[in-house]
Structure formats: C-alpha cells, structure tokens
Design an enzyme around this catalytic site. Sequence first.
Site, PDB file in Angstrom:
ATOM      1  N   HIS A 143       1.132   2.712  -9.370  1.00 20.15           N
ATOM      2  CA  HIS A 143      -0.246   2.540  -9.858  1.00 20.15           C
ATOM      3  C   HIS A 143      -0.775   3.927 -10.224  1.00 20.15           C
ATOM      4  CE1 HIS A 143      -4.436   1.624 -10.312  1.00 20.15           C
ATOM      5  NE2 HIS A 143      -4.742   2.476  -9.354  1.00 20.15           N
ATOM      6  N   ASP A 179      -4.171  -3.464 -12.890  1.00 20.42           N
ATOM      7  CA  ASP A 179      -3.446  -3.023 -14.086  1.00 20.42           C
ATOM      8  C   ASP A 179      -2.918  -4.240 -14.848  1.00 20.42           C
ATOM      9  OD1 ASP A 179      -3.627  -0.207 -13.288  1.00 20.42           O
ATOM     10  OD2 ASP A 179      -2.246  -0.781 -11.698  1.00 20.42           O
TER      11      ASP A 179
END
Length: 328
Positions: free
Chosen positions: A187, A159
């Site tokens: 996440h 990410d």
Amino acid sequence: TRTPVNVTVTGAAGQIGYALLFRIASGQLLGQDTPVRLKLLEITPALKAAEGTAMELDDCAFPLLSGIDISDDPNVAFDGASVALLVGARPRTKGMERGDLLEANGGIFKPQGQAINNHAADDIRVLVVGNPANTNALIAQQHAPDVPADRFTAMTRLDQNRAYSQLAAKLGVTVSDIRKLVIWGNHSATQYPSLAHAEVNGKNAAEAVNDQAWLENDFIPTVAKRGAAIIEARGASSAASAANAAIDHVYDWVNGTAEGQWASAGVVSDGSYGVPEGIISSFPVTSTGGEYEIVQGLDIDEFSRGRIDASVAELVEERDAVKGLGLI
Ligand code: NAX
C-alpha cells in the site's frame, strides 16, 4: 439475542475513526444481526476527544451498539476483541527519515501485537489501516505468535475501490459491471493495480481498454497517487473513503466475498506468485468460512511480473529495515 462482538478501534479520535465508528455501530461492519461492543484505544491526550465521539455514538441510539469502552492501555482495549481495526499510527513528519518512521511505528505496533496475543478472543481478526500499513501489520503479527498469522491483514481495499472507480469512468460503465480488478504489493506508490484478470461485463478489462499508455501513464499513477490528490483537494487525507474500505474489508472477510468477485488485501504471503513467504503483501483474495485465501493459478504476464516484483522488493526492504531495528 446474540452476544455482542467486541470490536477494537485504535486511533478512535482521529478522522478515520470518526468516519468509521458510526458505521460499525450501525451494523455495517458485521451485519444487521450482530450487536457490537466498541472498544476504543487512544493515546492519553486524545482520550477526551474519544469520549466526545462516544457521546455522539450514544446520541445515535444505535440498536446494535451494546456499549463503548475507552482506554489508553492496549491490554484493556484488546481484551476479548474479535475484530481489531488498527487505525492509529505515527505519521511521517517533515524531515523524518524512513528509519525513524518505522521505529516510531514499531513502538506502537509491537505492544499492540503483544496485547492482541495475550488478551484478544480466539477468533481475533486484525486489519491494519495505519501506515506504513503492510509493515505495521507485519510487526504486530510477529509479536503475536499464538495467533494464526493469517488473522493479520493490511488494507489495500481503498486502493482497489479507487481502481474500480477510475476504470468505470474510463469505460463509461458502472463499478458493478467490473470484477476481479485487484491490487498487488505494497500500500504505497509502488502498488500495482492490475487489469490483467479484471472483467468488464464479462470481457477482459485490459482488452476492453486496449490502451497500454493509459494503463501505465494514467490509470496506475492515478490510483497510486490518489491519496495525495485527496489531500491537495480536501486539505486533509482520505477519511470517509478509508473508513468505507475498512468496512468492506472486514465485512467480506467475515461474511465471504460474493461469487465471482475478488477482494484485495495485504495478507501473509505463503510464497504464492514468487512473493517471499512471511511478508504481508496485497494479493487477489476470496473469503469463505471467515478466511481470506489467495486466488491461485493465475498467469502473470511480463508487465505484471515487473510491477509485482518492484512493489514486493520495497516490502522486503521494509521488512529488512524493521528487522535491522530489532522491531521484529
Ligand atoms: P488522524 O491523525 O486523524 O488520527 C490518528 C489517531 O491515532 C489520532 O487520534 C492519534 O491520537 C491516534 N494514535 C496515535 N498513536 C496511537 C496509539 N499508539 N494508540 C492509539 N491511538 C493512537 O489520522 P487518520 O486520518 O485517521 O489516519 C490514520 C492512519 O490511516 C494514518 O496512518 C494514515 O496514513 C492511514 N491511512 C491508511 C490508508 C490505507 O489505505 N491503508 C488510507 C487512509 C489513511 O491515509
């Protein structure tokens, strides 16, 4: 020559495994001075495929690869492991409720945590990639009471890398011009990629962008939904980029983050920034001496506070759900 370091990879026959193992064996995980022994864990029906990958690893004749073991028994696969990359997980299939998903993964990460507790090397460092990564990491950690809790981490580095690339494109700079752009929280779609402390060529990134609408309606959702966009385009989920992020995460953990750089990782919260103690949430971190530490003393603005709280609330819900299922 140095003694080889045992690196265990679960889900070794999967697509991330295929992108990851060759890079580990070539020295990119631990550095060019460190020989590795790969220990592959797969479920029984995938052992043959794992053997095929091992044959290809042999065929690369990597000077740093001292051997490969393959097993379907976590007690064997984690024996003597100093690094464990927990990639294999149970994906969410159609019609599956969240409780079913957490339960199926509890059935994987509980025995793996126990096997790590009982068989891994004293310096074991664990990165959980398999989703739901933060909560899977929590399950494994809770079943490894003899291992320091801070050795269990979950991956948000992909990410973070996605965020770097999006911001670089927006500002017409290169990723090496950017620092301290980090991911907070889970996440998942609630993650918070934060520009608040990021710098672009030494200037505050939020000020350089100066576009709150872009931040809220474009940047954050693009980063958070990038996984779905990759599936849509490629017809398969992120694999090479996920493997790359796993390499970045462990390399920085072991070798230290560069001066002035922050990484992002899901680590066990010590209560910093109001994140409840014990859950595995993403923070800005630095590593020195082989330990990730949460960057302290940051001002959290009101927008960031709301985003962090929302993602952390989801992690607390996941923790309560696995507790309710008796998985921790
Ligand atoms: P694949 O389905 O290609 O491979 C998974 C492999 O794990 C399979 O070979 C399977 O046999 C194996 N496996 C299942 N249960 C196991 C067990 N109990 N022990 C050992 N091996 C087991 O998936 P892949 O694309 O490689 O993705 C793996 C995981 O990474 C998924 O959970 C995925 O959601 C997750 N991801 C996490 C990311 C992150 O940023 N944290 C990003 C990429 C990826 O989506």
